[in-house]
Scaffold this motif. Structure first.
Motif, short mmCIF file in Angstrom:
data_model
loop_
_atom_site.label_atom_id
_atom_site.label_comp_id
_atom_site.label_asym_id
_atom_site.label_seq_id
_atom_site.Cartn_x
_atom_site.Cartn_y
_atom_site.Cartn_z
N LYS A 106 9.86 36.08 78.11
CA LYS A 106 10.29 36.80 79.30
C LYS A 106 9.95 38.29 79.18
CE LYS A 106 13.88 34.79 81.23
NZ LYS A 106 15.30 34.42 81.27
N LEU A 169 13.61 28.58 80.87
CA LEU A 169 14.71 29.52 81.06
C LEU A 169 15.66 29.54 79.87
CD1 LEU A 169 15.43 31.22 83.63
CD2 LEU A 169 17.19 29.52 84.09
N ASN A 172 14.42 31.46 76.85
CA ASN A 172 14.00 32.85 77.07
C ASN A 172 12.50 33.00 77.32
OD1 ASN A 172 14.88 35.48 77.42
ND2 ASN A 172 14.16 36.05 75.36
N GLU A 174 9.21 32.39 80.35
CA GLU A 174 9.00 32.34 81.80
C GLU A 174 7.56 31.92 82.07
OE1 GLU A 174 9.64 36.32 83.21
OE2 GLU A 174 7.83 37.08 82.24
#
Ligand code: PRP
Length: 214
Positions: A106, A169, A172, A174
């Motif tokens: 992320k 998700l 952590n 994306e």
């Protein structure tokens, strides 16, 4: 009794997708009641309508069909792309929808000066995706839980299936880039399609009708 060459052999992927696919076959007249028996058999047949089902590992369906052990089958587009299967893709069943994507930490982005380390179960899809962009990569081939690789610093990105996005998700990660949309396909062996054309076409037309009305 039907002669052996009159059977339509159908390879189904074990699991939820295969069960959904079987429901379609059942609803259009290719039911096989014994398949619902709670046992560990892998082959089921119904002499009345001449169908024989094989439950196989999802990633093996295309191999059974390509080699003619099964005449037709249901398989994810991810497997067809990864294995470059030599089969006819007759229908998009519109189920098992997800996408192949590149994902990473992320908020992060890879260092463009370094060879990108890509962890994946789909080395051919990943290689092709980056080859088209002339990006140098190193493939780290894994067989599951791919999401762990970037977390542990073993890879910069992953190339994997994203369905709901929950796994990314919760780890952590994306999605960074979409590669290709995926769904289940109805496929046929090339020789079977030629020599059993009428029954396969009939099956195909019935499936098409039912998925159109869903
Ligand atoms: C697939 C994929 C992701 C997850 C994505 O794994 O590799 O891990 O599903 O789904 P989501 O976006 O809905 O969270 P699978 O369940 O096939 O298990 P595997 O990693 O052991 O192959």
């Amino acid at each position: 009794m039907k002669s052996l060459d009159k059977w339509i052999n159908i390879a189904l992927p074990k699991g939820r997708l295969g069960e959904k696919a079987y429901q379609i076959f059942e609803s259009i007249g290719y039911g096989c009641p014994s398949i619902k028996e709670n046992n560990r058999k892998l082959i089921f047949e119904n002499e009345e309508n001449g169908v024989r089902y094989f439950w196989v590992k999802p990633s093996d369906v295309a191999i059974y069909v390509e080699r003619g052990a099964a005449d037709v089958g249901v398989v994810g587009k991810d497997i067809l792309l990864e294995q470059d299967s030599d089969v006819y893709e007759l229908l998009d069943l519109g189920m098992g929808k997800c996408r192949m994507a590149v994902a990473g930490e992320k908020g992060g982005r890879p260092d463009a000066d370094k060879t990108l380390r890509v962890a994946t179960k789909f080395p051919n899809i990943a290689r092709e995706f980056y080859r088209k962009q002339s990006i140098d990569i190193e493939i780290i081939e894994l067989h599951g839980s791919i999401e762990i690789a970037p977390i542990l610093g073993m890879s910069d990105v992953i190339v994997d299936i994203v369905e709901t996005g929950t796994t990314l998700l919760e780890n952590n990660l994306e999605p960074w880039e979409d590669i290709v949309p995926i769904s289940a396909r109805f496929i046929a062996n090339k020789a079977s399609y030629k020599f059993m054309n009428a029954p396969i076409q009939e099956m195909c037309a019935k499936i098409e009708e039912i998925i159109k009305n869903k």
